[in-house]
Enzyme design. Sequence first.
Site, PDB file in Angstrom:
ATOM      1  N   GLY A 283     -86.221 -42.778  43.176  1.00 32.96           N
ATOM      2  CA  GLY A 283     -85.998 -42.567  41.742  1.00 32.96           C
ATOM      3  C   GLY A 283     -84.620 -41.977  41.515  1.00 32.96           C
ATOM      4  O   GLY A 283     -83.695 -42.166  42.315  1.00 32.96           O
TER       5      GLY A 283
ATOM      6  N   THR B   7     -91.254 -33.623  38.940  1.00 34.45           N
ATOM      7  CA  THR B   7     -90.007 -33.218  39.597  1.00 34.45           C
ATOM      8  C   THR B   7     -89.714 -31.781  39.239  1.00 34.45           C
ATOM      9  O   THR B   7     -90.032 -31.358  38.134  1.00 34.45           O
ATOM     10  CB  THR B   7     -88.835 -34.061  39.024  1.00 34.45           C
ATOM     11  OG1 THR B   7     -89.119 -35.435  39.214  1.00 34.45           O
ATOM     12  CG2 THR B   7     -87.498 -33.728  39.674  1.00 34.45           C
TER      13      THR B   7
HETATM   14  N1  GLY Z   1     -87.901 -38.443  38.314  1.00 32.46           N
HETATM   15  C1  GLY Z   1     -88.484 -38.612  39.567  1.00 32.46           C
HETATM   16  C2  GLY Z   1     -88.523 -39.995  40.047  1.00 32.46           C
HETATM   17  O1  GLY Z   1     -88.405 -40.937  39.267  1.00 32.46           O
HETATM   18  O2  GLY Z   1     -88.671 -40.196  41.214  1.00 32.46           O
END
Ligand code: GLY
Length: 350
Positions: free
Chosen positions: A240, A210
């Site tokens: 997410g 991310t």
């Molecule tokens: N942190 C990115 C996700 O879990 O989609």
Amino acid sequence: MFNRRKFIKTSAISSLALAINKSAACTSKKKPTTVKPVVISTWDAGLRANKAAWDVLKDGGRALDAVEKGVMVTESEQNCCVGLGANPDRDGFVTLDASIMDEFSNCGSVAFLERIKHPISVARRVMEKTPHVMLVGSGAQQFAVAEGFPLEEQKLSTDAEKNYENWLKKSEYKPPAINIESLPAGKVDKQDHGPFAPKKLENGEWNHDTIGMVAMDANGNLSGSCTTSGAGFKMRGRLGDSPIIGAGLFVDNEVGACTATGQGEDVIRVAGSHTVVELMRQGLSPEAACKNAVERIMRIKGEKAKDIQVAFLAVNKNGEVGAYAIHKGFSYAMKTNNREELVNAKYIMD
Ligand code: GLY
């Protein structure tokens, strides 16, 4: 039996401690000089993203514009984890999530968005042009197209293509920890890293799941952005933390801003970024607040904490920054008037 001499001695020590504490409290009441502008973002790719954000901030531009422009750089890079070239879901489709929040607590997000190059800009349009906060799936795509965003062809990056081919051999869905130190130097092709696998880019940098970015502009206003393709080879439709305001991103202009990276399900469980901001409101430094939120997740996960990575990155209203991760290996990029660097965050587990 009550010992008078001991009592007097203890009292004297206590008074001294109190006096020292009082003087420390007086010292700590002195407001530190605010560092601004400042921009921080997750992982190595943040270095390039920060440069674009800085172009806005250095000329007195708004933090909101900086955090949008910044993460657009990462969305344009053909990499494993953010943007159209990223790891697909288990059915082979790249689905993107993004969120953005400004100094007035305006916020917007998109999720499960396909074939749009800049989900962060669509999230901003949701914030600015609709009465809503979130649009998802075909509705988000329809809105994007109506707003003039071109519908792109999906084209996986070379890394993502290889990752997907490898994943298809076993089709296992096993979220692992991100721990780049555990990888043999120069080796990236372990097949069972799962959704949050770290990947080495052609230029030798590591890129991860991310990009989250938070910034304070010259006027002292805060904003944040977060964009991702989510967990690689996820179930179709899985979201997410990144598009969830309060989980992957939260901004309170009176207090600070926070973004998260890593296993989104566990960030959502504790409303992670909101938690960090609330802890800063109670007086914790950004680093202490991030650590506290990481520990909360670890308490919930118990033994299983060793199998996941989560990291938080935060800035407070004084421009102080801090981060904390469950595992070693999380880094963040930072830029101010006199600093530009990649910082290795503190962590709980090796
Ligand atoms: N942190 C990115 C996700 O879990 O989609």
